[in-house]
Structures are given as structure tokens and as C-alpha cells.
Scaffold this active site. Sequence first.
Site, PDB file in Angstrom:
ATOM      1  N   ASP A  10      -9.525   7.904  15.410  1.00 34.68           N
ATOM      2  CA  ASP A  10      -8.175   8.442  15.135  1.00 34.68           C
ATOM      3  C   ASP A  10      -7.860   9.791  15.802  1.00 34.68           C
ATOM      4  OD1 ASP A  10      -8.203   6.194  13.569  1.00 34.68           O
ATOM      5  OD2 ASP A  10      -7.841   7.205  11.672  1.00 34.68           O
ATOM      6  N   ASP A  48      -5.009   4.811  13.939  1.00 29.30           N
ATOM      7  CA  ASP A  48      -4.288   4.606  12.687  1.00 29.30           C
ATOM      8  C   ASP A  48      -2.869   4.160  13.069  1.00 29.30           C
ATOM      9  OD1 ASP A  48      -4.997   4.887   9.913  1.00 29.30           O
ATOM     10  OD2 ASP A  48      -3.634   6.584   9.732  1.00 29.30           O
ATOM     11  N   HIS A  50       0.429   2.569  11.281  1.00 31.66           N
ATOM     12  CA  HIS A  50       1.128   2.102  10.083  1.00 31.66           C
ATOM     13  C   HIS A  50       2.569   1.703  10.376  1.00 31.66           C
ATOM     14  CE1 HIS A  50      -2.215   3.614   7.803  1.00 31.66           C
ATOM     15  NE2 HIS A  50      -1.961   4.882   8.058  1.00 31.66           N
ATOM     16  N   HIS A  54       4.914   2.361   4.858  1.00 32.77           N
ATOM     17  CA  HIS A  54       3.577   1.886   4.465  1.00 32.77           C
ATOM     18  C   HIS A  54       3.231   2.317   3.031  1.00 32.77           C
ATOM     19  CE1 HIS A  54      -0.926   1.660   4.689  1.00 32.77           C
ATOM     20  NE2 HIS A  54      -0.587   0.539   5.282  1.00 32.77           N
ATOM     21  N   HIS A  83       2.716   9.161   8.355  1.00 33.75           N
ATOM     22  CA  HIS A  83       1.943   9.539   9.549  1.00 33.75           C
ATOM     23  C   HIS A  83       1.623   8.301  10.371  1.00 33.75           C
ATOM     24  CE1 HIS A  83      -1.136   8.235   6.705  1.00 33.75           C
ATOM     25  NE2 HIS A  83      -1.876   7.935   7.761  1.00 33.75           N
ATOM     26  N   LYS A 108      -5.671   0.066  12.865  1.00 40.60           N
ATOM     27  CA  LYS A 108      -5.933  -0.158  11.433  1.00 40.60           C
ATOM     28  C   LYS A 108      -4.806   0.402  10.595  1.00 40.60           C
ATOM     29  CE  LYS A 108      -8.924   3.853  11.322  1.00 40.60           C
ATOM     30  NZ  LYS A 108      -8.004   4.616  10.460  1.00 40.60           N
ATOM     31  N   CYS A 153     -11.655   8.679   7.371  1.00 43.90           N
ATOM     32  CA  CYS A 153     -11.897   7.553   8.272  1.00 43.90           C
ATOM     33  C   CYS A 153     -13.280   7.580   8.914  1.00 43.90           C
ATOM     34  CB  CYS A 153     -10.784   7.463   9.305  1.00 43.90           C
ATOM     35  SG  CYS A 153      -9.221   6.965   8.517  1.00 43.90           S
TER      36      CYS A 153
HETATM   37  C1  VGL Z   1      -6.883   9.072   7.809  1.00 41.45           C
HETATM   38  C2  VGL Z   1      -5.760   9.515   5.878  1.00 41.45           C
HETATM   39  C3  VGL Z   1      -4.826   8.541   6.165  1.00 41.45           C
HETATM   40  C4  VGL Z   1      -8.022   9.415   8.710  1.00 41.45           C
HETATM   41  C5  VGL Z   1      -5.971   8.086   8.116  1.00 41.45           C
HETATM   42  O1  VGL Z   1      -7.955   9.113   9.917  1.00 41.45           O
HETATM   43  O2  VGL Z   1      -9.016   9.996   8.210  1.00 41.45           O
HETATM   44  N1  VGL Z   1      -6.768   9.772   6.684  1.00 41.45           N
HETATM   45  N2  VGL Z   1      -4.941   7.826   7.290  1.00 41.45           N
HETATM   46 ZN    ZN Z   2      -3.348   6.534   7.752  1.00 49.55          ZN
END
Ligand code: VGL
Ligand code: ZN
Length: 199
Positions: A10, A48, A50, A54, A83, A108, A153
Amino acid sequence: MAGRALIVIDMQYDFCPGGALAVAGGDEIIPTVNRLIASHDHVVLTQDWHPAGHSSFASSHPGKAPFETVEMAYGPQTLWPDHCIQGTRGAAFHDALEWTKAELVIRKGFRGTIDSYSAFFENDHTTPTGLGGYLRERGIPDVTLCGLATDFCVAFSAIDAVRQGLATTVVLDACRGIDLGGSLAAMTEKMRAAGVTLA
Ligand code: VGL
Ligand code: ZN
């Protein structure tokens, strides 16, 4: 390092300073991550990704604020600011990330009703992303992880990697955490207890 895959978690604008879910110092790690990319034979990125609205967004839960927890069908879920919405600048990889040699991008969190921290399984811990099968089929037994965020993550991915039977190392210098209520120390200990090598 033949046969070892680097999984870069990410490295997107929304997790860097100025982004919607900024991780402190998230962009500082990019030179270190780029060195890891250069030294690994195989590179996998996660992104990430979404849809708008979401279920992990606080804005989808009237009366709830970011960083509160709600009970989902699959268990407790932390709520986040909106986000990494599909196709937005915030969801793009940071321009300084040398990502072109990546062989696979795992997206994801693209299902509206379920979040996915781990690169291997969604947050119900049963829906696979396909990464485990991909690495098995390619005969890659060792993985190194880095990226954002250490305590979400990265940690969920590393613990699932061990459960997949992969020899798993997390390069902590190449990660930064969110640290919600002590989650950074707690998840670092959970990784260690699970058998993740912390480098
Ligand atoms: C993440 C919160 C929500 C991460 C992703 O990449 O750690 N944290 N979505
Ligand atoms: Zn996320």
C-alpha cells in the site's frame, strides 16, 4: 536473492503525508523500499482499492467517526476516513516508488461490504485474494514485506504469510505505523509471536 518475493504493501498517496489516511513519515521509507525492490528477484505490490461508500469508511455509518470500531458480520472493524477510492489520485502509487518491475499487483478492499488488510485474505479471514496460490504455483517459499501501515496491512499480511507456510521477514525500517491505541507495539509483538522475522 533468488526465489524470494518482496511484497510492498500500500505505498499509495492516501497513506503518505497530505493523504486522506496519512501515516506519519509514510513517504520517508520510499528510498529504502526502492533499495529492497532493486535487490529482490520478484516484486509484488498491494494496492488498497475501495469503491466509494465502502463499509470501512466512517462516512458510511451515520453517527460514527473515523477510528471508532463497529461490529460487522465478520467481526470488529475499525472505521477509517474515506481513502484509496478506486481510480483517484489518493489510490495511486507514490510517484517516487520504483514499481515498474513489479510482477503482480494485488488489489484489496474492492468488495463494498468487506475490508481487507491482509494481502492474502479479506477481513473475514476466509476470502482469499489469490496471492497464496500465486506464490505456491510459482514455487516462491520466502517473502519479505515492507510498506504501510506496519500495524494494519503489513502485520495482517505477514501473519497470514506465516500461516501460508512462507518464511516471512518484515523490514521494519521500510514500514511506518498508524498506532491506534497502542496497536503498533501490540501488532509488532503479534508478528513476532506468529513467527515473523523482524529485521
Ligand atoms: C490500511 C487502514 C485501512 C493499511 C488500509 O494499508 O494499513 N489501513 N486501509
Ligand atoms: Zn483501506
